[in-house]
Design a protein around this motif. Structure first.
Motif, short mmCIF file in Angstrom:
data_model
loop_
_atom_site.label_atom_id
_atom_site.label_comp_id
_atom_site.label_asym_id
_atom_site.label_seq_id
_atom_site.Cartn_x
_atom_site.Cartn_y
_atom_site.Cartn_z
N SER A 74 21.28 10.06 24.86
CA SER A 74 20.25 9.19 24.27
C SER A 74 18.99 9.94 23.87
N SER A 75 18.91 11.22 24.16
CA SER A 75 17.73 12.01 23.84
C SER A 75 17.72 12.41 22.36
N GLN A 76 16.55 12.72 21.85
CA GLN A 76 16.42 13.27 20.51
C GLN A 76 16.26 14.79 20.54
N LYS A 77 16.33 15.35 21.74
CA LYS A 77 16.28 16.81 21.86
C LYS A 77 17.53 17.38 21.19
N PRO A 78 17.37 18.33 20.27
CA PRO A 78 18.54 18.92 19.61
C PRO A 78 19.42 19.64 20.62
N PHE A 79 20.72 19.67 20.33
CA PHE A 79 21.63 20.40 21.20
C PHE A 79 22.65 21.19 20.40
N ILE A 80 23.16 22.23 21.05
CA ILE A 80 24.19 23.08 20.47
C ILE A 80 25.51 22.66 21.11
N LEU A 81 26.52 22.47 20.29
CA LEU A 81 27.83 22.09 20.79
C LEU A 81 28.69 23.33 20.94
N SER A 82 29.21 23.53 22.13
CA SER A 82 29.96 24.73 22.44
C SER A 82 31.20 24.37 23.26
N GLY A 83 32.00 25.39 23.57
CA GLY A 83 33.13 25.19 24.45
C GLY A 83 34.47 25.11 23.77
N GLY A 84 35.12 26.24 23.56
CA GLY A 84 36.50 26.28 23.08
C GLY A 84 36.72 25.78 21.67
N ILE A 85 35.70 25.80 20.84
CA ILE A 85 35.84 25.30 19.47
C ILE A 85 36.62 26.30 18.63
N GLY A 86 37.67 25.79 17.96
CA GLY A 86 38.51 26.62 17.11
C GLY A 86 38.82 25.93 15.80
N LEU A 87 39.75 26.49 15.05
CA LEU A 87 40.11 25.93 13.74
C LEU A 87 40.63 24.51 13.85
N GLU A 88 41.32 24.21 14.95
CA GLU A 88 41.91 22.88 15.10
C GLU A 88 40.88 21.79 15.36
#
Length: 203
Positions: A143-157
């Protein structure tokens, strides 16, 4: 390693991360970071490191961002800020949170006004680079407006799912890719990265 960094830099990412955690297989122990284009920001990743060491490496490598990937509490962040204001007042601080099958977003509150962004990574046996995504449905509770970075095992799929989640009103600031694009720890697969970028740009 130096050549690989140059190849990644040629793809013009917004940020390049360097891990200063000795227990990581991606530990960066070179004497210096190769010269990068000015537009690319250098991120130093630290895990419960002594503040004096963080300051030393920040100065040595002219870091633009400090990413805290350990159990650093608000007192640590405040102490770090007090030290940084004297020598690196414009540097950004990102605080990492590891997400498992569930996550209590209330724990972010004490950091809300103390860091510049959050980073959500997959909780696993390692501090990072575990190679699999967490349940992004959990982010609906953010619910925050603080920007965040999405990480964790992200690949082509994950590309199509990424496109969908970035259509929401979640304040996703950046996408962090790592282990799914490695030939071995710390050595990036340039062809896979090029494909990821090209697929992300498709409508």
């Amino acid at each position: 390693m130096k050549h690989n960094i140059a190849e990644v830099a040629a793809l013009q990412p917004d940020y390049l991360g360097f891990i200063f955690y000795k227990k990581s297989p991606r530990f960066y122990d070179a004497e210096e970071i190769p010269k990068l284009p000015a537009a690319i920001k250098k991120v130093g990743v630290f895990v419960d490191e002594k503040i004096s060491k963080v300051i030393e490496l920040t100065r040595k490598h002219a870091l633009d961002v400090i990413q805290l990937h350990g159990n650093e509490d608000k007192e640590y962040v405040l102490d770090l800020q007090r030290n940084l204001v004297l020598c690196h007042p414009d540097i950004l601080i990102w605080k990492v949170f590891s997400v498992a099958d569930n996550f209590n977003f209330n724990q972010l509150a004490v950091f809300e006004n103390k860091v510049d962004a959050f980073l959500f990574d997959t909780k696993g046996k390692e501090k990072g680079g575990n190679g699999y995504v967490f349940n992004w449905e959990l982010l609906k509770a953010y619910s925050s407006q603080k920007p965040f970075i999405l990480s964790g095992g992200i690949g082509l799929e994950e590309i199509e799912t990424l496109k969908e989640i970035q259509k929401t009103d979640l304040p996703i600031y950046a996408i962090d890719v790592n282990s799914k694009f490695e030939d071995k720890p710390g050595l990036k697969d340039i062809l896979a990265l090029k494909k990821f970028i090209a697929e992300r740009e498709k409508k």
